[in-house]
Design a protein around this motif. Sequence first.
Motif, mmCIF file in Angstrom:
data_model
loop_
_atom_site.group_PDB
_atom_site.id
_atom_site.type_symbol
_atom_site.label_atom_id
_atom_site.label_comp_id
_atom_site.label_asym_id
_atom_site.label_seq_id
_atom_site.Cartn_x
_atom_site.Cartn_y
_atom_site.Cartn_z
ATOM 1 N N THR A 257 -1.422 -2.790 7.791
ATOM 2 C CA THR A 257 -2.823 -4.085 7.662
ATOM 3 C C THR A 257 -3.872 -3.718 7.650
ATOM 4 O O THR A 257 -4.762 -3.440 7.676
ATOM 5 C CB THR A 257 -1.942 -5.124 8.457
ATOM 6 N N ASN B 132 -4.685 0.119 7.830
ATOM 7 C CA ASN B 132 -5.690 0.737 7.001
ATOM 8 C C ASN B 132 -5.869 -0.065 5.712
ATOM 9 O O ASN B 132 -6.875 -0.132 5.105
ATOM 10 C CB ASN B 132 -4.765 1.250 6.294
ATOM 11 N N LEU B 133 -5.158 -1.292 4.781
ATOM 12 C CA LEU B 133 -6.426 -1.747 3.448
ATOM 13 C C LEU B 133 -7.165 -2.215 4.386
ATOM 14 O O LEU B 133 -8.250 -2.928 3.284
ATOM 15 C CB LEU B 133 -4.148 -2.841 3.142
ATOM 16 N N ARG C 3 -3.715 1.964 -5.370
ATOM 17 C CA ARG C 3 -2.337 1.460 -5.252
ATOM 18 C C ARG C 3 -1.928 2.450 -3.784
ATOM 19 O O ARG C 3 -2.064 3.625 -4.317
ATOM 20 C CB ARG C 3 -1.172 0.960 -5.836
ATOM 21 N N ASP C 4 -2.400 1.732 -3.010
ATOM 22 C CA ASP C 4 -1.209 2.517 -1.783
ATOM 23 C C ASP C 4 0.355 2.912 -1.516
ATOM 24 O O ASP C 4 0.820 2.115 -3.227
ATOM 25 C CB ASP C 4 -1.185 2.174 -0.387
ATOM 26 N N ASN D 29 0.501 -1.523 -2.977
ATOM 27 C CA ASN D 29 -1.124 -3.047 -2.200
ATOM 28 C C ASN D 29 -1.150 -2.120 -2.862
ATOM 29 O O ASN D 29 -2.141 -1.595 -2.899
ATOM 30 C CB ASN D 29 -0.577 -2.823 -0.892
ATOM 31 N N VAL E 124 -5.286 -0.664 -3.470
ATOM 32 C CA VAL E 124 -6.719 -0.592 -2.332
ATOM 33 C C VAL E 124 -8.063 -0.407 -2.773
ATOM 34 O O VAL E 124 -8.285 -0.932 -4.440
ATOM 35 C CB VAL E 124 -6.086 0.657 -1.945
ATOM 36 N N ASP E 125 -8.861 -1.571 -1.743
ATOM 37 C CA ASP E 125 -10.562 -2.210 -1.771
ATOM 38 C C ASP E 125 -11.363 -0.854 -2.623
ATOM 39 O O ASP E 125 -10.536 0.046 -1.958
ATOM 40 C CB ASP E 125 -10.553 -2.749 -1.016
ATOM 41 N N HIS F 41 -12.994 0.510 0.222
ATOM 42 C CA HIS F 41 -12.131 1.551 1.358
ATOM 43 C C HIS F 41 -12.074 2.466 1.758
ATOM 44 O O HIS F 41 -12.814 3.228 0.306
ATOM 45 C CB HIS F 41 -10.121 1.345 1.113
#
Length: 587
Positions: free
Chosen positions: A302, A304-305, A328-329, A333, A335-336, A339
């Motif tokens: 959480t 990290n994202l 996506r990780d 999930n 990934v912005d 990021h």
Amino acid sequence: MTGAESDLVEMAWDPITRIVGSLGIYTKIDFKQKRVVECHSTSSIFRGYSLFMQGKDPRDAHFITSRICGICGDNHATCSVYAQNMAYGVRPPHLGEWILNLGEAAEYMFDHNIFQENLVGVDYCERMVAETNPGVLELANRTESPHAGDHGYRTIGDIMRSLNPLEGDFYREALQVSRSTREMFCLMEGRHVHPSTLYPGGVGTVATVQLFTDYLTRLMRYVDFMKRVVPMHDDLFDFFYTALPGYEEVGRRRVLLGCWGSLNNPDHCDFRYETMTDWGRQMFVTPGVIVDGKLVTTDLVTINLGIRILLGSSYYEDWEDKEMFVTRDALGNPVDRRHPWNQHTIPRPAKRDFDGKYSWTMSPRWFDGTDHLALDTGGGPIARLWATALAGLVDFGYVKSTGHSVLINLPRTVTRPETTFEWKIPQWSNAIERNRARTYFQAYSAACAVYFVERALAEVRAGHTKTWEPFTVPKDAHSVGFTEAVRGVLSHHMVIRNGRIANYHPYPPTPWNGSVRDTYGTPGPYEDAVQNTPIFEENPPDRFKGIDIMRAVRSFDPCLPCGVHMFLGDGKVIKTSHSPMGVTLAT
């Protein structure tokens, strides 16, 4: 200019020294109201590591990124190794991890000691107080130290005199202590501050009973030292609250703290992203985000994202139209774009304009789903202790987190009995409490190190002397390393393509604490803490030293090397000539 504006005095401290001179603090002060009303923080040199890491062999990453800083280089090397372990899918032997933890614990002890006593301590020494608050010094000379029996200084004034640069007895003693803690680090990792025996997959240190005995001998002297230091600093810091009513407002800001956790537990940590939530919570310093005193999360996934890199008032172009490296990780999930895995560094220098762009420091923020929060590290220790205390996950004999405090048990030493200290969650996140936490975290690090030595010796005596695990570099991967540099949160985000580094972004505490006003106009932590600070200094404006402002800034343990490296591209030969000896010279 309105009447109110005409009462403001512009004052700047640039450079702010004692560590490195690239930090500038620019203020507007209302001397009638005795308050700072506006502050801008600047970093004057471009940082280019994210650019010249591109194309490098990922196995070189820890050696290169260690050179980001000549103070906490080992923290960068460690974090890079963590990121590489994840990318290569390698889990070091337990003994290798205990050795690394012993090195990092020694670094915390070394750096916090030398900064607290020989750098920030100068702001509270007799000479400084005499120049800025002579009335406070008079009171200090009359005030008995509550814990004089523990540390040996009869009055608060005596403590202040002991901190005088070069001549104070405690100042000089602390310098000697810093030498022994540096030796402890070198025993584990070969060289300080750029480790020579630290690698992905473990360490190259030859583990023997003698090695850990040499470490432990120095450690126990440090433990003995801390049994005096903690009560001494408690006496000094508590005195300022009573001597200057309202001093709790100096450097105070909203409680927005970030800690990425440190000192992995090899019994649980396998460095896989998919299990990072679980092994992150087993760290000996618990990761966490704290908002208004409440623990929002302890989940490294959480955390990290939620990381976002905003530009705001910094000298860079945006990368909205650039390639995304990771969409996506490993858990699926999203990934912005903002990021670190997807960041592009595009420098665009410009004239400094406090209404526009004015610094090379970007604005890292943590997105909670609604707001981009300007988290600070409080110089590192206050965030670490606060997160660990609230989480209540740490309990290994020498340290226990209770949900509202941290109990630190230091074993018996030659001259002093077993001693327990309790760091309690304070009312404020301010200058005094950041400094106090730094003292307690030295004791915390020492207690951890005692435990790590016990575990390492148990491995050696059981015949488990392997310290390194081989690995292969994948063609493509993305990974992250999380730890705590001395001054706070540290992450290394890496993307590998075709066996080479395609993108690499180290984010140490400097850009978090020293960030500028972001895209939404939110000031960075230095700025926020200073521009709310009252002025207690007794000097008039023409002799004003700004000691309250300096205490606010230095409480964050500002260390700008992580934000001040120059990138010169591929270079350019301007002229080629030949010397009389036949040697070709390029200038």
